[in-house]
Write a protein that holds these residues in place. Structure first.
Motif, PDB file in Angstrom:
ATOM      1  N   GLY A   4      21.367  -9.793   9.523  1.00  0.00           N
ATOM      2  CA  GLY A   4      21.988  -9.127   8.790  1.00  0.00           C
ATOM      3  C   GLY A   4      22.634  -9.575   7.200  1.00  0.00           C
ATOM      4  O   GLY A   4      23.565  -9.794   7.056  1.00  0.00           O
ATOM      5  N   GLU A   5      21.835 -10.855   6.652  1.00  0.00           N
ATOM      6  CA  GLU A   5      21.965 -10.944   5.879  1.00  0.00           C
ATOM      7  C   GLU A   5      21.117 -10.801   4.197  1.00  0.00           C
ATOM      8  O   GLU A   5      19.533 -10.452   4.924  1.00  0.00           O
ATOM      9  CB  GLU A   5      21.348 -12.523   5.763  1.00  0.00           C
ATOM     10  N   GLN A   6      21.520 -11.118   3.219  1.00  0.00           N
ATOM     11  CA  GLN A   6      20.167 -10.404   2.537  1.00  0.00           C
ATOM     12  C   GLN A   6      18.955 -11.575   2.094  1.00  0.00           C
ATOM     13  O   GLN A   6      18.851 -12.733   2.965  1.00  0.00           O
ATOM     14  CB  GLN A   6      20.868 -10.812   0.815  1.00  0.00           C
ATOM     15  N   ALA A   7      18.244 -10.761   1.807  1.00  0.00           N
ATOM     16  CA  ALA A   7      16.785 -12.403   1.728  1.00  0.00           C
ATOM     17  C   ALA A   7      16.264 -12.306   0.467  1.00  0.00           C
ATOM     18  O   ALA A   7      15.398 -12.115   0.219  1.00  0.00           O
ATOM     19  CB  ALA A   7      16.065 -11.611   2.317  1.00  0.00           C
ATOM     20  N   PRO A   8      16.408 -13.617   0.257  1.00  0.00           N
ATOM     21  CA  PRO A   8      16.559 -13.875  -1.273  1.00  0.00           C
ATOM     22  C   PRO A   8      15.147 -13.872  -2.098  1.00  0.00           C
ATOM     23  O   PRO A   8      14.310 -13.734  -2.908  1.00  0.00           O
ATOM     24  CB  PRO A   8      17.496 -15.068  -1.689  1.00  0.00           C
ATOM     25  N   ILE A  27       2.444 -15.300   7.300  1.00  0.00           N
ATOM     26  CA  ILE A  27       3.199 -14.302   7.890  1.00  0.00           C
ATOM     27  C   ILE A  27       3.423 -12.967   7.170  1.00  0.00           C
ATOM     28  O   ILE A  27       3.535 -12.765   6.444  1.00  0.00           O
ATOM     29  CB  ILE A  27       4.471 -15.105   8.603  1.00  0.00           C
ATOM     30  N   ALA A  28       2.521 -11.532   8.335  1.00  0.00           N
ATOM     31  CA  ALA A  28       2.698 -10.460   7.978  1.00  0.00           C
ATOM     32  C   ALA A  28       3.245  -9.674   8.819  1.00  0.00           C
ATOM     33  O   ALA A  28       3.850  -9.572   9.610  1.00  0.00           O
ATOM     34  CB  ALA A  28       1.236 -10.047   8.123  1.00  0.00           C
ATOM     35  N   LEU A  29       4.258  -8.739   7.804  1.00  0.00           N
ATOM     36  CA  LEU A  29       5.013  -7.581   9.120  1.00  0.00           C
ATOM     37  C   LEU A  29       4.178  -6.569   8.848  1.00  0.00           C
ATOM     38  O   LEU A  29       3.709  -5.684   9.287  1.00  0.00           O
ATOM     39  CB  LEU A  29       6.280  -6.975   8.215  1.00  0.00           C
ATOM     40  N   ALA A  30       3.379  -6.706  10.430  1.00  0.00           N
ATOM     41  CA  ALA A  30       2.191  -5.815  10.896  1.00  0.00           C
ATOM     42  C   ALA A  30       2.606  -4.697  11.343  1.00  0.00           C
ATOM     43  O   ALA A  30       4.511  -4.578  11.760  1.00  0.00           O
ATOM     44  CB  ALA A  30       2.084  -6.328  11.978  1.00  0.00           C
ATOM     45  N   SER A  81       0.561  -1.074  -0.119  1.00  0.00           N
ATOM     46  CA  SER A  81      -0.581   0.275  -0.418  1.00  0.00           C
ATOM     47  C   SER A  81       0.887   1.433   0.007  1.00  0.00           C
ATOM     48  O   SER A  81       0.600   1.784  -0.471  1.00  0.00           O
ATOM     49  CB  SER A  81      -1.273   0.085   1.023  1.00  0.00           C
ATOM     50  N   VAL A  82       2.192   1.683   0.912  1.00  0.00           N
ATOM     51  CA  VAL A  82       3.244   2.044   0.556  1.00  0.00           C
ATOM     52  C   VAL A  82       4.896   2.112   0.294  1.00  0.00           C
ATOM     53  O   VAL A  82       5.398   3.176   0.659  1.00  0.00           O
ATOM     54  CB  VAL A  82       2.964   3.480   1.746  1.00  0.00           C
ATOM     55  N   ASP A  83       4.666   1.075  -0.210  1.00  0.00           N
ATOM     56  CA  ASP A  83       5.910   0.622  -0.621  1.00  0.00           C
ATOM     57  C   ASP A  83       6.976   0.915  -1.162  1.00  0.00           C
ATOM     58  O   ASP A  83       8.193   0.957  -0.944  1.00  0.00           O
ATOM     59  CB  ASP A  83       5.458  -1.034  -1.134  1.00  0.00           C
ATOM     60  N   SER A  84       5.954   1.311  -2.131  1.00  0.00           N
ATOM     61  CA  SER A  84       7.197   2.883  -3.056  1.00  0.00           C
ATOM     62  C   SER A  84       7.670   3.861  -1.816  1.00  0.00           C
ATOM     63  O   SER A  84       8.349   4.842  -2.101  1.00  0.00           O
ATOM     64  CB  SER A  84       6.788   3.498  -4.259  1.00  0.00           C
ATOM     65  N   THR A 118      13.427  -5.019   4.079  1.00  0.00           N
ATOM     66  CA  THR A 118      14.447  -4.235   5.090  1.00  0.00           C
ATOM     67  C   THR A 118      14.350  -4.840   6.559  1.00  0.00           C
ATOM     68  O   THR A 118      15.274  -5.091   7.240  1.00  0.00           O
ATOM     69  CB  THR A 118      13.487  -2.786   4.694  1.00  0.00           C
ATOM     70  N   TRP A 119      12.878  -5.097   7.329  1.00  0.00           N
ATOM     71  CA  TRP A 119      13.487  -6.269   8.154  1.00  0.00           C
ATOM     72  C   TRP A 119      14.009  -7.069   8.400  1.00  0.00           C
ATOM     73  O   TRP A 119      14.931  -7.395   8.904  1.00  0.00           O
ATOM     74  CB  TRP A 119      12.086  -6.352   8.312  1.00  0.00           C
ATOM     75  N   LEU A 120      13.790  -8.491   7.612  1.00  0.00           N
ATOM     76  CA  LEU A 120      14.603  -9.242   7.613  1.00  0.00           C
ATOM     77  C   LEU A 120      15.974  -8.971   7.018  1.00  0.00           C
ATOM     78  O   LEU A 120      17.527  -9.226   8.321  1.00  0.00           O
ATOM     79  CB  LEU A 120      15.042  -9.305   6.382  1.00  0.00           C
TER      80      LEU A 120
END
Length: 310
Positions: free
Chosen positions: A217-221, A245-248, A198-201, A210-212
């Protein structure tokens, strides 16, 4: 100051000049073409000269004279000022309609469950909600006040911080029981993730990437795999339904967590968002009675909800 006369005739003249037709002007003004023609003729009679050259054929049957063309910009500006003045007369009243713009998700997850308290406090004010993700022009769209999510800077608007928030993973209790193998943030790299677009941009918005990346401390492929939704309320509903799982965002998820519909994962990890919710309004409207009442009520509700954690 001497007031202008023939206001109705001037209105008929301006609309007829814009449309080059009495019939089209009549439709706009909600009168008959004969009434428009009579108003224009009364103006010409008072002036002692015509304001239109009439054509018997063709689409443009009304052509403004040279003097009419010179006068039209001032007449249009005058009507614009009159409309603005009338709007401000209405805005100055403590009663009437208050138009509020918020995102659909903020309305669903925060405002609608509380708005009855404002209506009980100010029963003389009718609240009109405009739910949109678009950054609309408050003056053009007739918006009194709003709540926006961002960094706190929007052109031509005063912004006062309403709510800070934190970002964290959530899922349904049933989903948690079914996936006990998820014990650390790194385990989310291969989990079914629900993405909020919804506001990703917007600069500073916390995504799964960003969170992962920050927490592990690793890339999140695989962080872009899974379900993607462009509405924050629907993202939480999908998590409630066990879709993953959502990033709330804490403001959006507060009531779902309090009711037990969602559970927070890794509660020992704190990740504040750089963005926040702001009350926004035009500076020139800051003293309006019903706007001030709604702004103060929003602030009180925000303080109460953050103090109680619900």
């Amino acid at each position: 100051m001497k007031a202008p006369i023939f206001l109705n005739a001037l209105r008929a003249f301006e609309a007829s000049a814009r449309h080059q037709s009495f019939s089209a002007a009549a439709e706009e003004l909600n009168v008959t073409p004969a009434a428009v023609g009579q108003l224009v003729r009364s103006l010409e009679g008072w002036l002692g000269s015509p304001v239109f050259l009439r054509n018997g054929t063709g689409r443009a049957r009304l052509i403004p004279t040279e003097s009419a063309l010179r006068a039209l910009p001032d007449i249009r500006a005058g009507f614009d000022r009159l409309n603005l003045g009338f709007s401000r007369l209405k805005e100055g009243s403590a009663t009437g309609v208050l138009t509020v713009t918020v995102s659909p998700a903020f309305a669903a997850k925060w405002l609608l469950s509380r708005i009855h308290r404002f209506q009980e406090l100010c029963p003389e004010t009718d609240v009109r909600l405009d739910t949109s993700l678009k950054l609309i022009d408050f003056a053009v769209q007739g918006i009194d006040i709003g709540v926006r999510y961002g960094s706190g800077c929007w052109p031509d608007l005063t912004a006062e911080k309403l709510l800070d928030e934190e970002v964290f993973p959530v899922c349904s209790p049933a989903y948690r029981k079914q996936h006990r193998e998820i014990q650390s943030p790194k385990d989310l790299l291969d989990a079914a993730l629900i993405h909020d677009l919804s506001v990703d941009s917007q600069a500073g918005f916390v995504t799964w990437d960003t969170w992962l990346n920050s927490v592990t401390g690793e890339q999140a492929p695989s962080a872009r795999t899974g379900l993607t939704i462009n509405n924050s309320a629907s993202v939480l509903q999908a998590a409630t339904d066990g879709r993953g799982i959502a990033l709330a965002r804490s403001v959006m998820a507060r009531e779902d967590l309090a009711s037990g519909r969602l559970v927070r994962l890794f509660s020992d990890i704190s990740f504040p968002s750089k963005l926040a919710y702001y009350v926004v309004y035009r500076p020139e409207c800051a003293s309006l009675a019903r706007l001030k009442a709604f702004r103060d009520w929003l602030m009180q509700e925000a303080q109460s909800s953050q103090a109680s954690g619900t």
